[in-house]
Write an enzyme that holds these catalytic residues in place. Structure first.
Site: not given
Length: 472
Positions: A308, A368-370
């Protein structure tokens, strides 16, 4: 080779998005599901444990995916998703965590979800434990401080591998496994006792998770030989605040606190740099002889990570402005802008982090997350003009492509929260990440109606063109 020359991402690149069961499923006590640690966190990760009041926590209903999964998966299919990451709620399979037999209704629900994904050609990436574990294991055993959980997690893993071996070929063991050091209740179901060495308890709990992860890798490879199973860390590299040597060393030490977790799961052994840290903090990890063999022989197939923001570190932080972040923050970087929630925005930091991880492990990476949390405004005629999200995602995906051009092997890009969900950090709905707006609000009101944002069509085009439509 510059990304501008080849324009597209690799063939079979896995475009999609990620969510967590406890943040969007709802139905928190239906069909035999037990209560989880997430159900006892009505104020999110930051708020920690609270006595449960039924229906108080927004995640108790989530966005009602449990009853609306066909509608939601159809929308993901319309966007052309290649991959969808979610988690299995451990408490749907073993309500208290230590039952002899699993809950068939819970197993059947995920059968139905995976079958629905298959209709649209969407490959599931499944996390075994995503900030959720049976509260029964906390009350009875003390959470991951107790080695008994290693066996119980292995049993749970084997049950779901056997059940879904023909439907799921991509797995992750623990979500952001390094969270146990920052939020021990969320990451490990651990309550601290007065007077004990908290770091000792946290790192011992982490060791138990390392062993459990290795056993899950072993089981996955045995039961589903054509599957890939990875680890997952909350990532984002630290920059030294200045070129002062003390700041450089500080950034190195903070990076190591993150990378330690992927080091163990990728290398299969404890890195030597932790010896000094353990000694200086009075930490003595109980490692059984068989543990070392398990860790060495059953390393992960890929490195999953969330990104992030980057972070800054100073050896002399007094008087310097700080910046919040995913799990951990740092000194504010004066060269970056910030989101509405104070996260500093650094697309180039994604490329840098990718190179750091790939140079270190030489294993495939998976973003896998952003994503960007923002308070989206629903205008007349159901218009949500989230250009700010489009810019954020566009710039980060472009830098992911630059990382590929650098030589990084990247399996895919999954943005966080493709449909609005309840924030894990703050338990808010207004902190929205999705391409799909859900009519639900922080006071619990709303119709749960799904509405496409402007970013919906934008991401659909990115997937369709395999990244060629991005603005560089």
């Amino acid at each position: 080779m510059s990304l501008n020359k080849f324009k597209k991402f690799p063939e079979r690149f896995l475009w999609g998005g990620s969510v967590a069961a406890n943040q969007f499923e709802g139905a928190y006590m239906e069909d035999g599901k037990g209560l989880s640690t997430a159900d006892y966190s009505p104020k999110g990760i930051i708020g920690g444990y609270h006595e449960i009041k039924h229906g108080e926590h927004l995640t108790h209903e989530g966005i009602d995916f449990y009853h609306r999964y066909k509608e939601d998966i159809a929308l993901l299919g319309e966007m052309g998703f290649k991959c969808f990451r979610t988690s299995i709620a451990w408490t749907r399979i073993f309500p208290n965590g230590d039952e002899e037999t699993p809950n068939e209704a819970g197993l059947r629900f995920y059968d139905d979800v995976f079958d629905e994904l298959a209709k649209y050609g969407i490959e599931p990436l499944i996390t075994l434990s995503h900030y959720e574990m049976p509260m029964g294991l906390v009350n009875k055993y003390g959470g991951w401080r107790n080695r008994k959980l290693v066996d119980l997690f292995e049993k749970y893993s084997r049950i779901v591998f056997e059940r879904y071996k023909d439907k799921v070929k991509l797995w992750i063991t623990f979500n952001e496994i390094n969270s146990i050091i920052h939020f021990p209740f969320t990451g490990g179901g651990i309550f601290m006792k007065d007077g004990e060495n908290e770091l000792q308890v946290q790192y011992q709990g982490a060791h138990h998770q390392f062993v459990a992860s290795a056993l899950a890798v072993k089981a996955c490879h045995e039961i589903i030989p054509d599957a890939k199973i990875g680890c997952m860390i909350a990532s984002g590299s630290y920059y030294p605040y200045t070129c002062r040597p003390e700041d450089v060393i500080s950034a190195l030490e903070y990076d190591r606190k993150i990378l330690f977790f992927s080091d163990v799961q990728s290398w299969g052994e404890y890195p030597s740099y932790m010896n000094r840290y353990f000694e200086e903090n009075g930490i003595e990890i109980e490692i059984l002889p068989k543990d070392e063999e398990l860790l060495k022989e059953h390393t992960v197939d890929f490195i999953g990570f969330s990104y992030y923001k980057s972070r800054c570190s100073s050896a002399f932080p007094e008087g310097l402005e700080t910046s919040p972040g995913n799990l951990f923050g740092g000194v504010k970087n004066p060269y970056l802008n910030s989101s509405e929630w104070g996260y500093q925005i650094d697309p180039k930091g994604l490329r840098y982090t990718m190179n750091v991880l790939y140079d270190r492990y030489h294993k495939p990476l998976f973003i896998v997350e952003n994503g960007l949390g923002a308070n989206d405004i629903l205008e007349e005629r159901d218009i949500i003009n989230d250009e700010y999200r489009i810019k954020y995602l566009n710039d980060h995906i472009v830098q992911a492509g630059e990382g590929i051009a650098d030589g990084v092997e990247l399996m895919g890009y999954l943005s966080w929260g493709p449909i609005d969900i309840v924030s894990a950090g703050t338990a808010e709905v207004r902190k929205r990440y999705g391409y799909i707006y859900v009519d639900r609000h922080d006071d619990g009101s709303g119709t749960f109606r799904r509405i496409k944002k402007k970013s919906f069509e934008w991401y659909k085009e990115v997937i369709y063109t395999n990244g060629a439509s991005l603005k560089r």
